[in-house]
Design a protein around this motif. Structure first.
Motif, PDB file in Angstrom:
ATOM      1  N   ARG A 141       3.968  -2.814   0.766  1.00  0.00           N
ATOM      2  CA  ARG A 141       3.561  -3.942  -0.138  1.00  0.00           C
ATOM      3  C   ARG A 141       2.692  -3.339  -1.327  1.00  0.00           C
ATOM      4  N   VAL A 142       2.372  -2.256  -1.514  1.00  0.00           N
ATOM      5  CA  VAL A 142       1.385  -1.610  -2.664  1.00  0.00           C
ATOM      6  C   VAL A 142       2.150  -2.180  -3.934  1.00  0.00           C
ATOM      7  N   PRO A 143       1.420  -2.593  -4.939  1.00  0.00           N
ATOM      8  CA  PRO A 143       2.267  -3.099  -6.116  1.00  0.00           C
ATOM      9  C   PRO A 143       3.311  -2.259  -6.680  1.00  0.00           C
ATOM     10  N   GLY A 144       2.812  -0.943  -6.648  1.00  0.00           N
ATOM     11  CA  GLY A 144       3.998   0.075  -7.297  1.00  0.00           C
ATOM     12  C   GLY A 144       5.298   0.022  -6.410  1.00  0.00           C
ATOM     13  N   ALA A 204      -8.080  10.443 -12.198  1.00  0.00           N
ATOM     14  CA  ALA A 204      -8.591   9.946 -13.034  1.00  0.00           C
ATOM     15  C   ALA A 204      -8.230   8.457 -13.277  1.00  0.00           C
ATOM     16  N   ASN A 205      -6.866   8.211 -12.760  1.00  0.00           N
ATOM     17  CA  ASN A 205      -6.368   6.788 -12.804  1.00  0.00           C
ATOM     18  C   ASN A 205      -6.134   6.133 -11.718  1.00  0.00           C
ATOM     19  N   ASP A 206      -7.194   6.457 -10.676  1.00  0.00           N
ATOM     20  CA  ASP A 206      -7.120   5.657  -9.568  1.00  0.00           C
ATOM     21  C   ASP A 206      -5.851   5.980  -8.770  1.00  0.00           C
ATOM     22  N   THR A 207      -5.086   6.730  -9.032  1.00  0.00           N
ATOM     23  CA  THR A 207      -3.666   7.182  -8.458  1.00  0.00           C
ATOM     24  C   THR A 207      -3.824   8.105  -7.261  1.00  0.00           C
ATOM     25  N   PRO A 208      -3.707   7.636  -6.037  1.00  0.00           N
ATOM     26  CA  PRO A 208      -3.894   8.732  -4.993  1.00  0.00           C
ATOM     27  C   PRO A 208      -2.841   9.824  -4.819  1.00  0.00           C
ATOM     28  N   ARG A 209      -2.943  10.573  -4.188  1.00  0.00           N
ATOM     29  CA  ARG A 209      -1.996  11.822  -3.790  1.00  0.00           C
ATOM     30  C   ARG A 209      -1.154  11.330  -2.787  1.00  0.00           C
ATOM     31  N   MET A 210      -0.005  11.427  -2.898  1.00  0.00           N
ATOM     32  CA  MET A 210       0.984  11.157  -2.019  1.00  0.00           C
ATOM     33  C   MET A 210       1.420  12.436  -1.309  1.00  0.00           C
ATOM     34  N   ALA A 211       1.472  13.690  -2.075  1.00  0.00           N
ATOM     35  CA  ALA A 211       2.115  14.845  -1.635  1.00  0.00           C
ATOM     36  C   ALA A 211       1.265  15.227  -0.449  1.00  0.00           C
ATOM     37  N   TRP A 268      13.076   8.693   1.802  1.00  0.00           N
ATOM     38  CA  TRP A 268      13.275  10.223   0.951  1.00  0.00           C
ATOM     39  C   TRP A 268      11.655  10.686   0.927  1.00  0.00           C
ATOM     40  N   LEU A 269      10.705   9.744   0.698  1.00  0.00           N
ATOM     41  CA  LEU A 269       9.482  10.388   0.712  1.00  0.00           C
ATOM     42  C   LEU A 269       9.043  11.093   1.871  1.00  0.00           C
ATOM     43  N   MET A 270       9.377  10.395   3.034  1.00  0.00           N
ATOM     44  CA  MET A 270       8.957  10.686   4.390  1.00  0.00           C
ATOM     45  C   MET A 270       9.755  11.956   5.193  1.00  0.00           C
ATOM     46  N   PHE A 299       0.488  13.774   2.112  1.00  0.00           N
ATOM     47  CA  PHE A 299      -0.634  12.825   2.596  1.00  0.00           C
ATOM     48  C   PHE A 299      -0.084  11.268   3.167  1.00  0.00           C
ATOM     49  N   VAL A 300       0.900  10.994   2.143  1.00  0.00           N
ATOM     50  CA  VAL A 300       1.212   9.644   2.406  1.00  0.00           C
ATOM     51  C   VAL A 300       1.973   9.271   3.770  1.00  0.00           C
ATOM     52  N   GLY A 301       2.496  10.313   4.518  1.00  0.00           N
ATOM     53  CA  GLY A 301       3.006   9.812   5.769  1.00  0.00           C
ATOM     54  C   GLY A 301       2.018   9.307   6.802  1.00  0.00           C
ATOM     55  N   LEU A 346      11.900   7.753 -12.642  1.00  0.00           N
ATOM     56  CA  LEU A 346      12.026   6.323 -13.378  1.00  0.00           C
ATOM     57  C   LEU A 346      10.798   5.331 -13.348  1.00  0.00           C
ATOM     58  N   GLN A 347      10.828   5.160 -11.828  1.00  0.00           N
ATOM     59  CA  GLN A 347      10.002   4.106 -11.545  1.00  0.00           C
ATOM     60  C   GLN A 347       8.475   4.336 -11.008  1.00  0.00           C
ATOM     61  N   CYS A 348       8.282   5.870 -10.609  1.00  0.00           N
ATOM     62  CA  CYS A 348       6.715   5.984 -10.055  1.00  0.00           C
ATOM     63  C   CYS A 348       6.413   7.295 -10.754  1.00  0.00           C
ATOM     64  N   GLU A 355       3.356  -1.557   6.858  1.00  0.00           N
ATOM     65  CA  GLU A 355       3.611  -2.668   5.773  1.00  0.00           C
ATOM     66  C   GLU A 355       2.908  -2.395   4.607  1.00  0.00           C
ATOM     67  N   PHE A 356       1.667  -1.700   4.860  1.00  0.00           N
ATOM     68  CA  PHE A 356       1.142  -1.316   3.473  1.00  0.00           C
ATOM     69  C   PHE A 356       1.810  -0.540   2.479  1.00  0.00           C
ATOM     70  N   LEU A 357       2.560   0.459   2.792  1.00  0.00           N
ATOM     71  CA  LEU A 357       3.488   1.368   2.136  1.00  0.00           C
ATOM     72  C   LEU A 357       4.425   0.283   1.331  1.00  0.00           C
ATOM     73  N   CYS A 390       3.065   7.480 -12.965  1.00  0.00           N
ATOM     74  CA  CYS A 390       1.915   7.328 -12.392  1.00  0.00           C
ATOM     75  C   CYS A 390       1.232   8.249 -11.360  1.00  0.00           C
ATOM     76  N   HIS A 391       2.448   8.366 -10.418  1.00  0.00           N
ATOM     77  CA  HIS A 391       2.208   9.569  -9.460  1.00  0.00           C
ATOM     78  C   HIS A 391       2.429  10.927  -9.721  1.00  0.00           C
ATOM     79  N   LEU A 392       3.130  11.139 -10.774  1.00  0.00           N
ATOM     80  CA  LEU A 392       3.481  12.363 -11.404  1.00  0.00           C
ATOM     81  C   LEU A 392       4.649  12.924 -10.525  1.00  0.00           C
TER      82      LEU A 392
HETATM   83  C1  HEC Z   1       1.559   1.942 -13.033  1.00  0.00           C
HETATM   84  C2  HEC Z   1       1.235   2.953 -11.962  1.00  0.00           C
HETATM   85  C3  HEC Z   1       1.961   3.281 -10.806  1.00  0.00           C
HETATM   86  C4  HEC Z   1       3.391   3.052 -10.786  1.00  0.00           C
HETATM   87  C5  HEC Z   1       4.420   2.851 -11.567  1.00  0.00           C
HETATM   88  C6  HEC Z   1       3.469   3.495  -9.069  1.00  0.00           C
HETATM   89  N1  HEC Z   1       2.575   3.397  -8.522  1.00  0.00           N
HETATM   90 FE1  HEC Z   1       2.017   3.608  -6.486  1.00  0.00          FE
HETATM   91  N2  HEC Z   1       0.318   3.702  -6.810  1.00  0.00           N
HETATM   92  C7  HEC Z   1      -0.373   3.428  -8.212  1.00  0.00           C
HETATM   93  C8  HEC Z   1      -1.859   3.426  -7.781  1.00  0.00           C
HETATM   94  C9  HEC Z   1      -2.878   3.270  -8.781  1.00  0.00           C
HETATM   95  C10 HEC Z   1      -2.232   3.130  -6.247  1.00  0.00           C
HETATM   96  C11 HEC Z   1      -3.459   2.982  -5.372  1.00  0.00           C
HETATM   97  C12 HEC Z   1      -3.321   1.726  -4.831  1.00  0.00           C
HETATM   98  C13 HEC Z   1      -3.453   0.666  -6.079  1.00  0.00           C
HETATM   99  O1  HEC Z   1      -4.249   0.379  -6.734  1.00  0.00           O
HETATM  100  O2  HEC Z   1      -2.214  -0.099  -6.107  1.00  0.00           O
HETATM  101  C14 HEC Z   1      -0.930   3.381  -5.778  1.00  0.00           C
HETATM  102  C15 HEC Z   1      -0.515   3.400  -4.491  1.00  0.00           C
HETATM  103  C16 HEC Z   1       0.658   3.709  -3.788  1.00  0.00           C
HETATM  104  C17 HEC Z   1       1.018   3.998  -2.525  1.00  0.00           C
HETATM  105  C18 HEC Z   1      -0.140   3.844  -1.415  1.00  0.00           C
HETATM  106  C19 HEC Z   1      -0.749   5.395  -1.332  1.00  0.00           C
HETATM  107  C20 HEC Z   1      -2.110   5.440  -1.106  1.00  0.00           C
HETATM  108  O3  HEC Z   1      -2.724   6.236  -0.788  1.00  0.00           O
HETATM  109  O4  HEC Z   1      -2.836   4.289  -1.107  1.00  0.00           O
HETATM  110  C21 HEC Z   1       2.495   4.266  -2.337  1.00  0.00           C
HETATM  111  C22 HEC Z   1       3.106   4.466  -0.914  1.00  0.00           C
HETATM  112  C23 HEC Z   1       2.808   4.292  -3.665  1.00  0.00           C
HETATM  113  N3  HEC Z   1       1.794   4.182  -4.663  1.00  0.00           N
HETATM  114  C24 HEC Z   1       4.358   4.358  -3.978  1.00  0.00           C
HETATM  115  C25 HEC Z   1       4.812   4.258  -5.339  1.00  0.00           C
HETATM  116  C26 HEC Z   1       6.330   4.364  -5.510  1.00  0.00           C
HETATM  117  C27 HEC Z   1       7.294   4.679  -4.554  1.00  0.00           C
HETATM  118  C28 HEC Z   1       6.621   3.934  -6.741  1.00  0.00           C
HETATM  119  C29 HEC Z   1       7.571   3.788  -7.396  1.00  0.00           C
HETATM  120  C30 HEC Z   1       8.662   2.780  -6.981  1.00  0.00           C
HETATM  121  C31 HEC Z   1       5.063   3.788  -7.392  1.00  0.00           C
HETATM  122  N4  HEC Z   1       4.077   3.710  -6.301  1.00  0.00           N
HETATM  123  C32 HEC Z   1       4.700   3.340  -8.739  1.00  0.00           C
HETATM  124  C33 HEC Z   1       0.204   3.431  -9.395  1.00  0.00           C
HETATM  125  C34 HEC Z   1       1.533   3.226  -9.585  1.00  0.00           C
END
Ligand code: HEC
Length: 173
Positions: free
Chosen positions: A94-97, A69-76, A114-116, A78-80, A54-56, A90-92, A59-61
């Protein structure tokens, strides 16, 4: 000419009435079966997987492959790696998502753990000495806004490179 003037005036007088019709009917009621207000996700008690969907996943699929294409990095797979460099933990959070999601702090901690998981999205990238996030830790980190995301991320990636970690985040850099 005078007729036109009257017509214009009539339109002006009628205009507010036309607008008034667009205002919702105060007597309007919910559709049958749809009366209860929606439960916010932070209180809904869904499983971690559902919260991710629902929340992630938008964008992250669903499989965490992201979308270059949408600047969304691969977590699969890699994210660990972020947990292997100073500041990455801290970064993990503090990312806006993450920090700006509608999930509460305990749900975010559960989601990160769960991701880890070894069988989770991070797969083999999770460090062997992984310490689970707690709700308290997420609460503290989440409150600190990240002002320079690209700069912070680039620095972390640089530190990974210095450790010989392959940067398989699906992005071009
Ligand atoms: C609106 C699209 C969007 C949503 C929704 C979103 N993300 Fe992201 N996420 C991104 C983008 C784009 C980045 C790349 C850094 C940035 O610009 O924020 C990112 C970066 C990250 C990263 C850092 C990984 C890296 O390689 O930089 C993590 C961890 C992450 N997201 C987890 C989540 C999780 C967990 C959720 C759900 C709670 C979530 N994101 C929801 C778009 C999204």
């Amino acid at each position: 000419m005078r007729k036109l003037l009257f017509l214009g005036l009539a339109c002006l007088v009628a205009a507010p009435l036309v607008h008034a019709r667009a205002i919702p009917d105060p007597k309007q009621r919910h559709a049958p079966g749809n009366e209860a207000p929606q439960t916010p996700i932070a209180q809904a008690g869904y499983s971690v997987g559902v919260n991710y969907q629902l929340q992630c996943a938008g964008c992250h699929l669903g499989n965490g492959m992201g979308s270059p294409a949408n600047d969304t990095p691969r977590m699969a797979g890699f994210v660990g790696n972020f947990l292997k460099v100073p500041g990455g933990r801290e970064f993990l959070v503090r990312v806006p998502g993450m920090s700006q999601s509608a999930l509460n702090n305990a749900q975010l901690a559960d989601l990160l753990n769960w991701l880890m998981r070894p069988d989770g999205m991070a797969g083999k990238s999770t460090p062997t000495d992984y310490q689970p996030y707690t709700a308290e830790e997420v609460t503290a980190l989440r409150a600190k806004t990240m002002l320079n995301l690209p700069g912070t991320r680039a620095e972390l990636i640089k530190q990974m490179r210095a450790q010989g970690i392959a940067i398989e985040d699906g992005m071009s850099n």
